[in-house]
Design an enzyme around this catalytic site. Structure first.
Site, mmCIF file in Angstrom:
data_model
loop_
_atom_site.group_PDB
_atom_site.id
_atom_site.type_symbol
_atom_site.label_atom_id
_atom_site.label_comp_id
_atom_site.label_asym_id
_atom_site.label_seq_id
_atom_site.Cartn_x
_atom_site.Cartn_y
_atom_site.Cartn_z
ATOM 1 N N VAL A 3 83.925 32.954 82.415
ATOM 2 C CA VAL A 3 83.226 31.911 81.784
ATOM 3 C C VAL A 3 83.733 30.472 82.020
ATOM 4 C CG1 VAL A 3 82.556 33.756 79.830
ATOM 5 C CG2 VAL A 3 84.727 32.245 79.596
ATOM 6 N N SER A 39 88.621 31.319 65.457
ATOM 7 C CA SER A 39 89.588 32.225 64.889
ATOM 8 C C SER A 39 90.195 31.489 63.583
ATOM 9 C CB SER A 39 90.961 32.065 66.152
ATOM 10 O OG SER A 39 92.157 32.711 65.595
ATOM 11 N N TYR A 51 95.986 27.497 71.948
ATOM 12 C CA TYR A 51 94.808 28.371 71.421
ATOM 13 C C TYR A 51 94.460 27.845 70.244
ATOM 14 C CZ TYR A 51 93.288 32.895 69.659
ATOM 15 O OH TYR A 51 92.298 33.865 69.254
ATOM 16 N N ILE A 102 92.966 41.049 64.145
ATOM 17 C CA ILE A 102 92.140 42.272 64.254
ATOM 18 C C ILE A 102 92.733 43.183 65.322
ATOM 19 C CG2 ILE A 102 89.762 42.884 64.903
ATOM 20 C CD1 ILE A 102 89.760 40.914 62.702
HETATM 21 P P1 NAD Z 1 90.750 41.169 73.930
HETATM 22 O O1 NAD Z 1 91.816 40.778 74.677
HETATM 23 O O2 NAD Z 1 90.476 42.660 73.710
HETATM 24 O O3 NAD Z 1 89.286 40.872 74.722
HETATM 25 C C1 NAD Z 1 88.925 39.559 75.354
HETATM 26 C C2 NAD Z 1 87.937 39.903 76.465
HETATM 27 O O4 NAD Z 1 87.583 38.714 77.137
HETATM 28 C C3 NAD Z 1 88.948 40.686 77.556
HETATM 29 O O5 NAD Z 1 87.991 41.992 77.906
HETATM 30 C C4 NAD Z 1 89.022 39.921 78.649
HETATM 31 O O6 NAD Z 1 88.979 40.549 80.104
HETATM 32 C C5 NAD Z 1 87.945 38.875 78.298
HETATM 33 N N1 NAD Z 1 88.018 37.534 79.246
HETATM 34 C C6 NAD Z 1 89.183 36.760 79.377
HETATM 35 N N2 NAD Z 1 88.979 35.567 80.021
HETATM 36 C C7 NAD Z 1 87.713 35.690 80.349
HETATM 37 C C8 NAD Z 1 86.938 35.078 81.213
HETATM 38 N N3 NAD Z 1 87.358 33.766 81.696
HETATM 39 N N4 NAD Z 1 85.563 35.195 81.551
HETATM 40 C C9 NAD Z 1 85.389 36.364 81.043
HETATM 41 N N5 NAD Z 1 85.949 37.212 80.315
HETATM 42 C C10 NAD Z 1 87.102 36.910 79.990
HETATM 43 O O7 NAD Z 1 90.652 40.292 72.725
HETATM 44 P P2 NAD Z 1 89.910 40.215 71.340
HETATM 45 O O8 NAD Z 1 90.664 39.906 70.502
HETATM 46 O O9 NAD Z 1 88.727 41.064 71.257
HETATM 47 O O10 NAD Z 1 89.111 38.634 71.827
HETATM 48 C C11 NAD Z 1 87.788 38.346 71.513
HETATM 49 C C12 NAD Z 1 87.882 37.082 70.781
HETATM 50 O O11 NAD Z 1 88.302 37.071 69.559
HETATM 51 C C13 NAD Z 1 88.595 35.920 71.552
HETATM 52 O O12 NAD Z 1 87.744 34.577 71.853
HETATM 53 C C14 NAD Z 1 89.810 35.618 70.577
HETATM 54 O O13 NAD Z 1 90.609 34.394 70.808
HETATM 55 C C15 NAD Z 1 89.205 36.071 69.207
HETATM 56 N N6 NAD Z 1 90.212 36.257 67.979
HETATM 57 C C16 NAD Z 1 90.873 37.315 68.192
HETATM 58 C C17 NAD Z 1 91.624 37.777 67.163
HETATM 59 C C18 NAD Z 1 92.711 39.270 67.179
HETATM 60 O O14 NAD Z 1 93.359 39.149 65.929
HETATM 61 N N7 NAD Z 1 92.324 39.844 67.976
HETATM 62 C C19 NAD Z 1 91.658 36.970 66.281
HETATM 63 C C20 NAD Z 1 90.872 35.756 66.035
HETATM 64 C C21 NAD Z 1 90.104 35.554 66.963
#
Ligand code: NAD
Length: 247
Positions: free
Chosen positions: A59, A138, A151, A184
């Site tokens: 992305v 987030s 972040y 999460i």
């Molecule tokens: P995750 O690491 O399980 O999934 C993230 C996915 O994004 C991975 O499959 C990764 O390969 C993909 N990715 C990373 N860079 C990329 C790029 N340049 N192009 C395309 N894909 C890419 O993490 P998640 O927790 O499911 O994260 C999903 C979203 O939720 C993120 O934006 C994260 O910042 C946000 N988030 C997560 C939490 C948490 O506690 N897990 C909390 C708040 C927000």
């Protein structure tokens, strides 16, 4: 319907939930092997609704996003919904040598990424006056944690971008909303030891636990529904009450 970062965590949960409810889903991710698996899971969940598509895409790279969009349109038709979910977390202290690289990559993926994808899909989203966009920010977009300056700054930016895009697209019938997940269970938080997670949840989360990716996916899906016509520019925490609790 496009879901970015769909190879893992909340992206995978969202892609499969949308497919289960009849959406044709284009699953985008950097991770080629895992995105194929998501597309298989989504196709199984879809039943007769048709196959989900796996697309390898970065992305942060506008050429890669343009290619992913072309493949999506060729296979599934116009993009009527977008979930900007792909994200990374690269902790670095402000005075550490790693900070600059962490900042540059985090901004490119977490902030420029959603803008790249939205801009690429904008004509599709506007065509029938019914496009839906959900950006995954987030609770770091509402507060801050030590050593996460890149972040936290990017996630505050995702909220600002959501509001700006909502204003710009409201007249064309497109809604743009933002979800702020709390802690999460996903790939991103997998490195945190279970004991630490439990201690944090007991201390900071009124619901006293981490959330599941499916709980965020439910809120995302509700914002994507065609019937959800009058909510735009909203910022919704899905965090077990974390951001409401004072003491
Ligand atoms: P995750 O690491 O399980 O999934 C993230 C996915 O994004 C991975 O499959 C990764 O390969 C993909 N990715 C990373 N860079 C990329 C790029 N340049 N192009 C395309 N894909 C890419 O993490 P998640 O927790 O499911 O994260 C999903 C979203 O939720 C993120 O934006 C994260 O910042 C946000 N988030 C997560 C939490 C948490 O506690 N897990 C909390 C708040 C927000």
């Amino acid at each position: 319907m496009v879901v970015t970062g769909a190879a893992s965590g909340m992206g995978r949960a969202t892609a499969t939930l949308l497919a289960r409810h009849g959406a044709r889903v284009s699953c985008w991710d950097l991770n080629g092997e895992a995105i194929e698996e998501t597309a298989r899971l989504a196709t199984d969940a879809a039943g007769d609704a048709g196959e989900a598509l796996a697309v390898v895409a970065d992305v942060s790279d506008s050429d890669s996003v343009a290619d992913a969009h072309l493949r999506t349109v060729a296979d599934l038709g116009r993009v009527d919904g977008l979930v900007n979910n792909a994200g990374i977390s690269l902790p670095a202290a402000l005075d550490s040598p790693e900070w600059t690289a962490a900042w540059d990559r985090t901004m490119a993926v977490n902030l420029t990424g959603p803008a790249n994808v939205l801009r690429t899909c904008i004509e599709d989203l506007c065509r029938n006056g019914d496009g839906r966009v959900v950006n995954i920010a987030s609770t770091e977009g509402l507060g801050a944690t030590r050593y996460l300056s890149a972040y936290t700054t990017a996630k505050h930016g995702v909220i600002g971008f959501t509001r700006s895009a909502a204003m710009e697209l409201a007249g064309r019938g497109v809604t743009v909303n933002c979800i702020c997940p709390g802690p999460i269970h996903t790939g991103m938080t997998a490195i945190i030891p279970d004991d630490d997670k439990e201690r944090f949840a007991r201390r900071r989360v009124p619901m006293r636990r981490y959330g599941d990716p499916a709980e965020v996916a439910q809120m995302t899906m509700s914002l994507l529904l065609p019937a959800n016509t009058y909510t735009t520019g909203a910022v919704l925490a899905v965090d077990g009450g974390l951001t409401v609790q004072n003491t």
